[in-house]
Design a protein around this motif. Structure first.
Motif, PDB file in Angstrom:
ATOM      1  N   UNK A   1       3.495  42.075  14.246  1.00 46.25           N
ATOM      2  CA  UNK A   1       3.843  41.085  15.271  1.00 46.25           C
ATOM      3  C   UNK A   1       4.743  41.723  16.324  1.00 46.25           C
ATOM      4  N   UNK A   2       5.552  42.674  15.912  1.00 44.11           N
ATOM      5  CA  UNK A   2       6.509  43.311  16.808  1.00 44.11           C
ATOM      6  C   UNK A   2       7.916  42.930  16.399  1.00 44.11           C
ATOM      7  N   UNK A   3       8.805  42.968  17.347  1.00 42.33           N
ATOM      8  CA  UNK A   3      10.195  42.650  17.089  1.00 42.33           C
ATOM      9  C   UNK A   3      10.506  41.195  17.386  1.00 42.33           C
ATOM     10  N   UNK A   4      11.753  40.957  17.742  1.00 37.90           N
ATOM     11  CA  UNK A   4      12.205  39.603  18.037  1.00 37.90           C
ATOM     12  C   UNK A   4      11.420  38.996  19.198  1.00 37.90           C
ATOM     13  N   UNK A   5      11.124  39.785  20.216  1.00 37.43           N
ATOM     14  CA  UNK A   5      10.363  39.265  21.363  1.00 37.43           C
ATOM     15  C   UNK A   5       8.968  38.812  20.952  1.00 37.43           C
ATOM     16  N   UNK A   6       8.295  39.585  20.105  1.00 33.19           N
ATOM     17  CA  UNK A   6       6.969  39.202  19.634  1.00 33.19           C
ATOM     18  C   UNK A   6       7.007  37.923  18.818  1.00 33.19           C
ATOM     19  N   UNK A   7       8.019  37.803  17.960  1.00 32.22           N
ATOM     20  CA  UNK A   7       8.185  36.598  17.155  1.00 32.22           C
ATOM     21  C   UNK A   7       8.442  35.387  18.041  1.00 32.22           C
ATOM     22  N   UNK A   8       9.347  35.525  18.986  1.00 33.45           N
ATOM     23  CA  UNK A   8       9.665  34.409  19.894  1.00 33.45           C
ATOM     24  C   UNK A   8       8.448  34.022  20.722  1.00 33.45           C
ATOM     25  N   UNK A   9       7.690  35.003  21.165  1.00 32.21           N
ATOM     26  CA  UNK A   9       6.493  34.726  21.951  1.00 32.21           C
ATOM     27  C   UNK A   9       5.493  33.901  21.144  1.00 32.21           C
ATOM     28  N   UNK A  10       5.250  34.291  19.907  1.00 34.40           N
ATOM     29  CA  UNK A  10       4.354  33.517  19.046  1.00 34.40           C
ATOM     30  C   UNK A  10       4.869  32.094  18.864  1.00 34.40           C
ATOM     31  N   UNK A  11       6.154  31.970  18.617  1.00 37.14           N
ATOM     32  CA  UNK A  11       6.752  30.651  18.380  1.00 37.14           C
ATOM     33  C   UNK A  11       6.638  29.765  19.620  1.00 37.14           C
ATOM     34  N   UNK A  12       6.963  30.301  20.767  1.00 35.82           N
ATOM     35  CA  UNK A  12       6.935  29.501  22.001  1.00 35.82           C
ATOM     36  C   UNK A  12       5.519  29.114  22.415  1.00 35.82           C
ATOM     37  N   UNK A  13       4.524  29.909  22.051  1.00 35.74           N
ATOM     38  CA  UNK A  13       3.125  29.590  22.363  1.00 35.74           C
ATOM     39  C   UNK A  13       2.489  28.705  21.294  1.00 35.74           C
ATOM     40  N   UNK A  14       3.263  28.353  20.253  1.00 37.81           N
ATOM     41  CA  UNK A  14       2.742  27.488  19.203  1.00 37.81           C
ATOM     42  C   UNK A  14       1.803  28.196  18.236  1.00 37.81           C
ATOM     43  N   UNK A  15       1.860  29.509  18.176  1.00 40.55           N
ATOM     44  CA  UNK A  15       0.957  30.269  17.308  1.00 40.55           C
ATOM     45  C   UNK A  15       1.623  30.792  16.037  1.00 40.55           C
ATOM     46  N   UNK A  16       2.936  30.654  15.929  1.00 43.03           N
ATOM     47  CA  UNK A  16       3.640  31.201  14.775  1.00 43.03           C
ATOM     48  C   UNK A  16       3.285  30.463  13.487  1.00 43.03           C
ATOM     49  N   UNK A  17       3.420  29.147  13.487  1.00 42.57           N
ATOM     50  CA  UNK A  17       3.168  28.384  12.260  1.00 42.57           C
ATOM     51  C   UNK A  17       1.717  28.525  11.805  1.00 42.57           C
ATOM     52  N   UNK A  18       0.720  28.426  12.695  1.00 41.20           N
ATOM     53  CA  UNK A  18      -0.652  28.653  12.231  1.00 41.20           C
ATOM     54  C   UNK A  18      -0.857  30.046  11.620  1.00 41.20           C
ATOM     55  N   UNK A  19      -0.216  31.042  12.194  1.00 40.50           N
ATOM     56  CA  UNK A  19      -0.323  32.397  11.662  1.00 40.50           C
ATOM     57  C   UNK A  19       0.316  32.480  10.270  1.00 40.50           C
ATOM     58  N   UNK A  20       1.458  31.840  10.100  1.00 39.98           N
ATOM     59  CA  UNK A  20       2.138  31.822   8.807  1.00 39.98           C
ATOM     60  C   UNK A  20       1.321  31.059   7.769  1.00 39.98           C
ATOM     61  N   UNK A  21       0.699  29.954   8.172  1.00 34.56           N
ATOM     62  CA  UNK A  21      -0.154  29.188   7.269  1.00 34.56           C
ATOM     63  C   UNK A  21      -1.336  30.033   6.808  1.00 34.56           C
ATOM     64  N   UNK A  22      -1.957  30.727   7.738  1.00 34.18           N
ATOM     65  CA  UNK A  22      -3.107  31.573   7.412  1.00 34.18           C
ATOM     66  C   UNK A  22      -2.720  32.695   6.447  1.00 34.18           C
ATOM     67  N   UNK A  23      -1.507  33.212   6.600  1.00 37.38           N
ATOM     68  CA  UNK A  23      -1.044  34.293   5.731  1.00 37.38           C
ATOM     69  C   UNK A  23      -0.554  33.777   4.378  1.00 37.38           C
ATOM     70  N   UNK A  24      -0.452  32.463   4.234  1.00 40.62           N
ATOM     71  CA  UNK A  24       0.032  31.878   2.976  1.00 40.62           C
ATOM     72  C   UNK A  24       1.542  31.927   2.832  1.00 40.62           C
ATOM     73  N   UNK A  25       2.251  32.047   3.950  1.00 40.39           N
ATOM     74  CA  UNK A  25       3.710  32.153   3.915  1.00 40.39           C
ATOM     75  C   UNK A  25       4.391  30.791   3.947  1.00 40.39           C
ATOM     76  N   UNK A  26       3.693  29.758   4.385  1.00 41.03           N
ATOM     77  CA  UNK A  26       4.215  28.390   4.388  1.00 41.03           C
ATOM     78  C   UNK A  26       3.109  27.471   3.891  1.00 41.03           C
ATOM     79  N   UNK A  27       3.531  26.297   3.446  1.00 35.81           N
ATOM     80  CA  UNK A  27       2.552  25.321   2.945  1.00 35.81           C
ATOM     81  C   UNK A  27       2.464  24.132   3.834  1.00 35.81           C
TER      82      UNK A  27
END
Length: 123
Positions: free
Chosen positions: A97-123
């Motif tokens: 994903x990258x560093x803090x900027x990559x994480x924040x970018x995913x979060x702000x675009x609404x793509x972080x949680x779907x990515x985490x769900x797909x990876x099985x990191x959240x339920x």
């Protein structure tokens, strides 16, 4: 040992050998194994404030990453696995994903949680 594993949530365990049954692994093999074995993993330097922010954001959305604090000998292996990115660096589901900027970018675009769900990191 060349790396120290830290528990999610900011609490550290003592130095943990990152080898299997005492067999030494090359840094590249160890980093690759940790990426494959953990749905979310952060590699950073000890005491990195940016990795702390990353862990807090991930915890806020329900993910608890494996936080690996690297010593200088292993930093190059983690950077190579991340495509040359510096530390801290985040992997979700094996993807860099990258560093803090990559994480924040995913979060702000609404793509972080779907990515985490797909990876099985959240339920």
């Amino acid at each position: 040992m060349a790396a120290v594993a830290a528990m999610a949530g900011g609490r550290r365990r003592g130095a943990v050998g990152l080898s299997i049954d005492g067999a030494e692994e090359a840094p590249e093999e160890r980093v690759g194994r940790l990426i494959r074995e953990n749905p979310v993993v952060i590699f950073s330097r000890r005491g990195c404030c940016m990795s702390h922010v990353m862990k807090r954001l991930l915890a806020a959305v329900g993910a608890h990453p494996a936080a690996i604090e690297l010593e200088e000998a292993d930093e190059e292996a983690a950077a190579a696995a991340a495509g040359g990115a510096g530390l801290p660096t985040l992997f979700v589901g094996g993807a860099a994903v990258g560093g803090l900027e990559g994480l924040m970018s995913l979060h702000l675009r609404g793509r972080l949680v779907p990515m985490l769900l797909e990876a099985g990191a959240v339920r």
